[in-house]
Design an enzyme around this catalytic site. Structure first.
Site, PDB file in Angstrom:
ATOM      1  N   TYR A 197     -16.660   3.555   6.245  1.00  0.00           N
ATOM      2  CA  TYR A 197     -15.200   3.467   6.407  1.00  0.00           C
ATOM      3  C   TYR A 197     -14.826   3.812   7.852  1.00  0.00           C
ATOM      4  O   TYR A 197     -14.133   3.044   8.530  1.00  0.00           O
ATOM      5  CB  TYR A 197     -14.517   4.413   5.421  1.00  0.00           C
ATOM      6  CG  TYR A 197     -13.025   4.591   5.649  1.00  0.00           C
ATOM      7  CD1 TYR A 197     -12.120   3.555   5.399  1.00  0.00           C
ATOM      8  CD2 TYR A 197     -12.509   5.811   6.106  1.00  0.00           C
ATOM      9  CE1 TYR A 197     -10.752   3.727   5.613  1.00  0.00           C
ATOM     10  CE2 TYR A 197     -11.147   5.988   6.313  1.00  0.00           C
ATOM     11  CZ  TYR A 197     -10.275   4.943   6.063  1.00  0.00           C
ATOM     12  OH  TYR A 197      -8.921   5.123   6.272  1.00  0.00           O
ATOM     13  N   GLY A 207       0.842  -1.199   0.000  1.00  0.00           N
ATOM     14  CA  GLY A 207       0.000   0.000   0.000  1.00  0.00           C
ATOM     15  C   GLY A 207       0.875   1.245   0.000  1.00  0.00           C
ATOM     16  O   GLY A 207       2.110   1.160   0.103  1.00  0.00           O
ATOM     17  N   THR A 217      -9.404   1.051   2.001  1.00  0.00           N
ATOM     18  CA  THR A 217      -9.293   2.510   2.158  1.00  0.00           C
ATOM     19  C   THR A 217     -10.163   3.334   1.203  1.00  0.00           C
ATOM     20  O   THR A 217     -10.141   4.562   1.285  1.00  0.00           O
ATOM     21  CB  THR A 217      -7.826   2.961   1.979  1.00  0.00           C
ATOM     22  OG1 THR A 217      -7.372   2.539   0.699  1.00  0.00           O
ATOM     23  CG2 THR A 217      -6.935   2.410   3.058  1.00  0.00           C
ATOM     24  N   TRP A 269      -5.469  12.417   5.707  1.00  0.00           N
ATOM     25  CA  TRP A 269      -5.202  12.978   4.382  1.00  0.00           C
ATOM     26  C   TRP A 269      -3.808  12.570   3.876  1.00  0.00           C
ATOM     27  O   TRP A 269      -2.974  13.430   3.547  1.00  0.00           O
ATOM     28  CB  TRP A 269      -5.330  14.494   4.439  1.00  0.00           C
ATOM     29  CG  TRP A 269      -6.739  15.002   4.650  1.00  0.00           C
ATOM     30  CD1 TRP A 269      -7.807  14.289   5.145  1.00  0.00           C
ATOM     31  CD2 TRP A 269      -7.235  16.317   4.382  1.00  0.00           C
ATOM     32  NE1 TRP A 269      -8.908  15.089   5.205  1.00  0.00           N
ATOM     33  CE2 TRP A 269      -8.596  16.339   4.739  1.00  0.00           C
ATOM     34  CE3 TRP A 269      -6.657  17.478   3.891  1.00  0.00           C
ATOM     35  CZ2 TRP A 269      -9.398  17.477   4.606  1.00  0.00           C
ATOM     36  CZ3 TRP A 269      -7.440  18.620   3.758  1.00  0.00           C
ATOM     37  CH2 TRP A 269      -8.801  18.615   4.097  1.00  0.00           C
ATOM     38  N   THR A 296      -7.561   6.378  11.552  1.00  0.00           N
ATOM     39  CA  THR A 296      -7.927   7.522  10.716  1.00  0.00           C
ATOM     40  C   THR A 296      -8.669   8.639  11.456  1.00  0.00           C
ATOM     41  O   THR A 296      -9.371   8.386  12.439  1.00  0.00           O
ATOM     42  CB  THR A 296      -8.821   7.010   9.556  1.00  0.00           C
ATOM     43  OG1 THR A 296      -9.332   8.119   8.831  1.00  0.00           O
ATOM     44  CG2 THR A 296     -10.017   6.203  10.068  1.00  0.00           C
ATOM     45  N   ASP A 297      -8.515   9.835  10.925  1.00  0.00           N
ATOM     46  CA  ASP A 297      -9.305  10.995  11.365  1.00  0.00           C
ATOM     47  C   ASP A 297     -10.802  10.777  11.125  1.00  0.00           C
ATOM     48  O   ASP A 297     -11.639  11.416  11.747  1.00  0.00           O
ATOM     49  CB  ASP A 297      -8.831  12.254  10.611  1.00  0.00           C
ATOM     50  CG  ASP A 297      -8.809  12.083   9.090  1.00  0.00           C
ATOM     51  OD1 ASP A 297      -8.761  10.926   8.619  1.00  0.00           O
ATOM     52  OD2 ASP A 297      -8.824  13.099   8.382  1.00  0.00           O
ATOM     53  N   ASP A 355      -3.707 -12.420   3.911  1.00  0.00           N
ATOM     54  CA  ASP A 355      -5.019 -11.793   3.815  1.00  0.00           C
ATOM     55  C   ASP A 355      -5.550 -11.702   5.247  1.00  0.00           C
ATOM     56  O   ASP A 355      -5.904 -12.731   5.846  1.00  0.00           O
ATOM     57  CB  ASP A 355      -5.945 -12.649   2.931  1.00  0.00           C
ATOM     58  CG  ASP A 355      -7.331 -12.038   2.799  1.00  0.00           C
ATOM     59  OD1 ASP A 355      -7.684 -11.160   3.622  1.00  0.00           O
ATOM     60  OD2 ASP A 355      -8.071 -12.441   1.889  1.00  0.00           O
ATOM     61  N   ALA A 389      -5.559  -2.126   4.911  1.00  0.00           N
ATOM     62  CA  ALA A 389      -6.909  -1.606   5.158  1.00  0.00           C
ATOM     63  C   ALA A 389      -7.687  -1.550   3.847  1.00  0.00           C
ATOM     64  O   ALA A 389      -7.106  -1.586   2.758  1.00  0.00           O
ATOM     65  CB  ALA A 389      -6.837  -0.201   5.765  1.00  0.00           C
TER      66      ALA A 389
HETATM   67  N1  LIG Z   1      -5.021   7.332   2.496  1.00  0.00           N
HETATM   68  C1  LIG Z   1      -5.440   8.205   3.403  1.00  0.00           C
HETATM   69  O1  LIG Z   1      -5.749   9.358   3.095  1.00  0.00           O
HETATM   70  C2  LIG Z   1      -5.531   7.794   4.847  1.00  0.00           C
HETATM   71  C3  LIG Z   1      -5.928   8.753   5.799  1.00  0.00           C
HETATM   72  C4  LIG Z   1      -5.995   8.383   7.137  1.00  0.00           C
HETATM   73  C5  LIG Z   1      -5.675   7.090   7.522  1.00  0.00           C
HETATM   74  N2  LIG Z   1      -5.318   6.174   6.590  1.00  0.00           N
HETATM   75  C6  LIG Z   1      -4.976   4.810   7.037  1.00  0.00           C
HETATM   76  O2  LIG Z   1      -3.621   4.603   6.750  1.00  0.00           O
HETATM   77  C7  LIG Z   1      -3.389   3.222   6.466  1.00  0.00           C
HETATM   78  C8  LIG Z   1      -2.612   3.096   5.169  1.00  0.00           C
HETATM   79  O3  LIG Z   1      -3.374   3.695   4.140  1.00  0.00           O
HETATM   80  P1  LIG Z   1      -2.878   3.728   2.626  1.00  0.00           P
HETATM   81  O4  LIG Z   1      -3.363   4.987   2.048  1.00  0.00           O
HETATM   82  O5  LIG Z   1      -1.458   3.339   2.544  1.00  0.00           O
HETATM   83  O6  LIG Z   1      -3.778   2.550   2.028  1.00  0.00           O
HETATM   84  P2  LIG Z   1      -3.627   1.755   0.658  1.00  0.00           P
HETATM   85  O7  LIG Z   1      -2.631   2.399  -0.229  1.00  0.00           O
HETATM   86  O8  LIG Z   1      -5.007   1.517   0.157  1.00  0.00           O
HETATM   87  O9  LIG Z   1      -2.991   0.380   1.153  1.00  0.00           O
HETATM   88  C9  LIG Z   1      -3.742  -0.550   1.867  1.00  0.00           C
HETATM   89  C10 LIG Z   1      -3.109  -1.890   1.608  1.00  0.00           C
HETATM   90  O10 LIG Z   1      -3.888  -2.870   2.309  1.00  0.00           O
HETATM   91  C11 LIG Z   1      -3.965  -4.008   1.481  1.00  0.00           C
HETATM   92  N3  LIG Z   1      -5.115  -4.834   1.831  1.00  0.00           N
HETATM   93  C12 LIG Z   1      -6.422  -4.609   1.539  1.00  0.00           C
HETATM   94  N4  LIG Z   1      -7.166  -5.640   1.999  1.00  0.00           N
HETATM   95  C13 LIG Z   1      -6.301  -6.492   2.593  1.00  0.00           C
HETATM   96  C14 LIG Z   1      -6.461  -7.744   3.245  1.00  0.00           C
HETATM   97  N5  LIG Z   1      -7.664  -8.314   3.372  1.00  0.00           N
HETATM   98  N6  LIG Z   1      -5.361  -8.348   3.734  1.00  0.00           N
HETATM   99  C15 LIG Z   1      -4.138  -7.802   3.594  1.00  0.00           C
HETATM  100  N7  LIG Z   1      -3.914  -6.640   2.976  1.00  0.00           N
HETATM  101  C16 LIG Z   1      -4.996  -5.994   2.482  1.00  0.00           C
HETATM  102  C17 LIG Z   1      -4.079  -3.465   0.079  1.00  0.00           C
HETATM  103  O11 LIG Z   1      -3.685  -4.459  -0.831  1.00  0.00           O
HETATM  104  P3  LIG Z   1      -4.447  -4.573  -2.260  1.00  0.00           P
HETATM  105  O12 LIG Z   1      -4.304  -3.224  -2.889  1.00  0.00           O
HETATM  106  O13 LIG Z   1      -3.687  -5.650  -2.926  1.00  0.00           O
HETATM  107  O14 LIG Z   1      -5.848  -4.927  -1.937  1.00  0.00           O
HETATM  108  C18 LIG Z   1      -3.087  -2.310   0.133  1.00  0.00           C
HETATM  109  O15 LIG Z   1      -1.790  -2.732  -0.226  1.00  0.00           O
HETATM  110  C19 LIG Z   1      -4.753   2.566   6.475  1.00  0.00           C
HETATM  111  O16 LIG Z   1      -4.991   1.983   7.736  1.00  0.00           O
HETATM  112  C20 LIG Z   1      -5.721   3.730   6.305  1.00  0.00           C
HETATM  113  O17 LIG Z   1      -6.978   3.447   6.882  1.00  0.00           O
HETATM  114  C21 LIG Z   1      -5.224   6.499   5.271  1.00  0.00           C
END
Ligand SMILES: NC(=O)c1ccc[n+]([C@@H]2O[C@H](COP(=O)([O-])OP(=O)(O)OC[C@H]3O[C@@H](n4cnc5c(N)ncnc54)[C@H](OP(=O)(O)O)[C@@H]3O)[C@@H](O)[C@H]2O)c1
Length: 284
Positions: free
Chosen positions: A131, A10, A68, A156, A107-108, A42, A66
């Site tokens: 979410y 991710g 996301t 964000w 997350t926020d 998974d 996650a």
């Molecule tokens: N992005 C934002 O703006 C944001 C803001 C606040 C908090 N967060 C939190 O920060 C964290 C990282 O976010 P990110 O933006 O890096 O997310 P991301 O790029 O969507 O990465 C999430 C990763 O989780 C993997 N995943 C999904 N389902 C899964 C499962 N069942 N088992 C194992 N892996 C799985 C996905 O793999 P696949 O792609 O192969 O499914 C992906 O590699 C998350 O907890 C998110 O809630 C994100």
């Protein structure tokens, strides 16, 4: 020290895996990083997750995995809760079996966004999206199960290797010469490289409990977009828009700015202003 990063492909997971060795070298702490992607583990599959974790026996598990896609969570509720709530629970149970510390990214969006000030860790969560609800359920499961956890609420996020707000706004702006962005959603844009450093700080100082971690400062999405084009020099007009005029599936908080004083005080490290981090990201 052995650190397992789940969700390693991710946006955050990839950055963290690439940066952890250098952070550890700089603080003379030998580490081994195990990066596990979705195919390898998974997290919705409890037995497989437990088997993997028990076999690898990490000292620390960082969960970056996650579901996301905030809008997709509204229509794929079962899948969202499967990953964000049950998945987090599965990791907590497996981590407990081997007495590993769990660092979980949240997350926020666990807040409803109605507060007029930045949210502190003790504010009552009240998510307004599936979410946010699924992420909160994950937080609560971890707090109930784990003996040694850190929940990092961030906001964000943008970074390398994956589409995010910055890349999307740039793509639309450069294609059309203009872009319309909401003025009434405020938050703290946070660079995954800076968050990765904060995760290392939390690991190395053994900070436990709930922490808000984001780049310093707040802005609206409209201000964020304007700053992006100011820094890139792209000639793009950024028009204001209200949330009500923009159709999206999920309801999102209007103010999700995080107060990160608890983290700054405990770690002795204040995250840099979001504008500085954004500049470094765009320069790279
Ligand atoms: N992005 C934002 O703006 C944001 C803001 C606040 C908090 N967060 C939190 O920060 C964290 C990282 O976010 P990110 O933006 O890096 O997310 P991301 O790029 O969507 O990465 C999430 C990763 O989780 C993997 N995943 C999904 N389902 C899964 C499962 N069942 N088992 C194992 N892996 C799985 C996905 O793999 P696949 O792609 O192969 O499914 C992906 O590699 C998350 O907890 C998110 O809630 C994100």
């Amino acid at each position: 020290m052995k650190i397992l990063v789940l969700g390693s492909q991710g946006m955050l997971g990839k950055e963290l895996v690439s940066r952890l060795p250098a952070f550890a070298r700089a603080s003379l702490s030998p580490i081994t990083v195990i990066a596990a992607n979705h195919t390898q583990v998974d997290i919705t599959r409890g037995t497989d997750t437990s088997r993997f974790i028990v076999r690898e026996r990490p000292d620390i598990i960082v969960n970056c995995a996650a579901f996301t896609n905030v809008d997709a969570c509204e229509t794929q509720r079962t899948e969202a809760f499967g990953v964000n709530a049950s998945g987090a629970k599965n990791i907590a149970l497996a981590g407990k079996e081997i007495s590993a510390r769990l660092i979980h990214i949240s997350t926020d969006f666990v807040f409803d966004g109605t507060k007029n000030e930045p949210y502190v860790e003790t504010d009552q969560p009240n998510p307004v999206s599936q979410y946010g609800k699924s992420k909160l359920e994950g937080e609560l499961a971890i707090q109930e199960i784990s003996d040694a956890y850190t929940i990092i609420r961030t906001a964000w996020l943008y970074g390398h290797g994956k589409k995010n707000f910055v890349t999307t706004i740039r793509d639309i702006g450069n294609k059309n010469g203009s872009v319309s962005v909401v003025t009434d959603q405020c938050g703290s844009p946070t660079y995954t490289a800076d968050l990765s450093h904060a995760i290392w700080t939390i690991i190395s100082r053994n900070l436990q409990g709930i922490y808000h971690v984001a780049n310093t400062g707040t802005c609206s999405r409209h201000e964020w977009a304007r700053k992006i084009f100011e820094l890139t020099g792209d000639q793009v007009s950024v028009y204001p828009l209200k949330t009500g005029d923009y159709k999206r599936v999920a309801t999102v908080p209007q103010n999700s700015t995080l107060n990160c004083l608890k983290y700054a005080t405990a770690s002795g490290h204040t995250m840099r202003p979001w504008q500085e981090a954004l500049k470094e990201y765009l320069d790279a």
